[in-house]
Design an enzyme around this catalytic site. Structure first.
Site, short mmCIF file in Angstrom:
data_model
loop_
_atom_site.label_atom_id
_atom_site.label_comp_id
_atom_site.label_asym_id
_atom_site.label_seq_id
_atom_site.Cartn_x
_atom_site.Cartn_y
_atom_site.Cartn_z
CB CYS A 1 35.23 2.66 -98.57
SG CYS A 1 36.89 2.11 -98.11
CB CYS B 1 40.77 -0.40 -102.21
SG CYS B 1 40.58 -2.08 -101.62
CB CYS C 1 34.50 -2.03 -103.19
SG CYS C 1 34.19 -2.88 -101.62
CB CYS D 1 38.32 -3.27 -94.46
SG CYS D 1 37.29 -3.86 -95.83
CD GLN E 1 28.02 -19.53 -99.41
OE1 GLN E 1 28.46 -18.52 -99.96
NE2 GLN E 1 27.61 -20.59 -100.10
CG PHE F 1 29.84 -29.84 -105.56
CD1 PHE F 1 31.13 -30.01 -106.05
CD2 PHE F 1 28.77 -30.23 -106.35
CE1 PHE F 1 31.34 -30.58 -107.31
CE2 PHE F 1 28.98 -30.78 -107.62
CZ PHE F 1 30.27 -30.95 -108.10
CG ASP G 1 33.14 -30.84 -100.88
OD1 ASP G 1 32.33 -29.91 -101.03
OD2 ASP G 1 34.35 -30.73 -101.17
CG ASP H 1 26.94 -24.46 -102.72
OD1 ASP H 1 27.18 -23.64 -103.63
OD2 ASP H 1 27.14 -24.22 -101.52
CB CYS I 1 29.80 -18.65 -106.46
SG CYS I 1 31.05 -19.87 -106.93
#
Length: 399
Positions: free
Chosen positions: A62, A68, A71, A141, A235, A262, A282, A329, A355
């Site tokens: 990139c 940026c 990333c 992007c 996701q 969740f 949830d 989750d 996550c």
């Protein structure tokens, strides 16, 4: 004035670590074994030049990489990249005395991110610069999915009309869904309708209020089609959702009754319901309404019971956990309260998707201390070239 440092390791954000006297210095975009010239700014330093490059260094794809803030890892070759990502999962577990190893890392970037937040001003649009509140203007992007290819151009157009704002994009099967969060409180909804129409959006919302709808944003989940609520969680990549769902279905196995806690809009519940009866809960009420509606209109599903419930303040109690298996989750905060009830119950099987490696390690340690063993630990790399990783593991109660 610059100084020369030797990089000896990597931090949890992917930054190179160097020692200068008794101080530890973090150098973004530097790799172990490299000698680099830096300019120091407090604990972190700005990379001025790579004097001796690591064989693991590759050319970023990139043109905005380094400026940026999106990333952090495009300079890493595949071997060091994979080791770093696996370390994100294993290190917090090891700190809590759990020597579990990642059995496999799944590349789950797929076609790219189908969700993104861009920032806009009247004269620019893009992402924030690294460790800064300054906006980096971008024309494209490369990590976005094809469905969001137009996102930077749309953000530019919105910025001209609205001024400073955050713009949430989601690519759906029926078009681009946009949630607008302007800094000004004086943005009028009637000015946004012709703009959304000219940009060919499926839907436009101002904060949580829908102001334009051409087509209801929809995403398929198994046999069901879900109409996404405004600002709902999804996701980041379609590939990750599919890979995680495959993991969950296999780990649940032949269970006849499953609780999906969740559950969000139902990426697991709707697929699990093809073979088992499902209870889904949830705290996000619009998400549970969307899930219930999708289940009601899908064909060939077993019973799906859905409830809006705050599982942080009001977890399912040990007396309610009468299921063959529970799927967890949670968001980044983890699910500490729910895990306590699981440990106190007679439940024998838990499948967890997470996550955040640190809260995952904490909750995993509680389950293990409570009599569960962990297996099939896997990492899912949907946030490619960033310091984030998705985790899945199966917990079985031992005798």
């Amino acid at each position: 004035m610059s100084e020369s440092l030797t990089i000896t390791g990597l931090g949890q954000k992917g930054e190179g670590i160097a020692q200068s006297g008794d101080r530890k210095i973090f150098v973004p975009f530097a790799l172990p074994g490299e000698t680099v010239a830096v300019e120091e700014t407090a604990e972190r330093a700005r990379l001025v030049a790579v004097e001796t490059a690591s064989p693991d260094r590759i050319e970023p794809f990139c043109p905005y990489f380094g400026a940026c803030g999106g990333c952090q890892l495009q300079h890493m070759g595949p071997d060091i990249y994979r080791a770093f990502k696996i370390g994100l999962v294993e290190t917090p577990l090891r700190h809590l005395g759990i020597e579990a190893k990642v059995e496999r890392m799944v590349e789950a970037h797929g076609e790219g991110r189908r969700r993104a937040t861009l920032h806009a001003r009247r004269d620019a649009a893009g992402y924030m610069r690294l460790r800064s509140h300054d906006l980096l203007d971008i024309a494209a992007c490369p990590i976005l999915a094809p469905g969001l290819k137009r996102a930077p151009a749309i953000a530019h157009a919105i910025g001209v009309v609205v001024g400073p704002c955050d713009i949430g994009f989601t690519a759906t099967e029926t078009g681009i869904d946009v949630v607008l969060r302007p800094e000004s409180k004086d943005v009028r909804a009637d000015r946004l309708v012709p703009l959304a129409n000219s940009l060919g959006l499926a839907r436009l919302a101002l904060h949580k209020e829908m102001v334009f709808l051409a087509q209801a944003p929809r995403v398929s989940m198994g046999r069901a089609s879900v109409e996404l609520p405004v600002g709902s969680f999804l996701q980041a990549t379609a590939a990750a959702e599919a890979a995680l769902a495959d993991y969950v279905i296999e780990a649940v196995g032949k269970a006849k009754s499953v609780a999906d806690l969740f559950c969000g809009v139902g990426p697991f519940a709707l697929r699990l319901a093809e073979k088992a009866s499902v209870f889904a809960a949830d705290s996000d009420k619009p998400a549970t309404v969307a899930l219930e509606k999708a289940a009601r209109h899908a064909k060939g599903l077993k019973a799906v019971s859905v409830r809006a419930r705050d599982l942080f303040r009001d977890p399912l109690t040990r007396f309610e956990l009468d299921y063959d298996c529970v799927v967890l989750d949670p968001p980044r905060a983890g699910c500490e309260a729910q895990v306590k009830e699981i440990v106190a119950s007679k439940l024998k099987r838990v499948v967890m998707v997470a996550c955040d490696p640190k809260t995952f390690a904490r909750d995993a340690a509680s389950l293990i201390k409570g009599g569960f063993s962990v297996s099939n630990l896997m990492a899912f790399d949907q946030f490619a070239w960033s310091n984030h990783i998705e985790i899945a593991a199966t917990f079985s109660r031992t005798a």
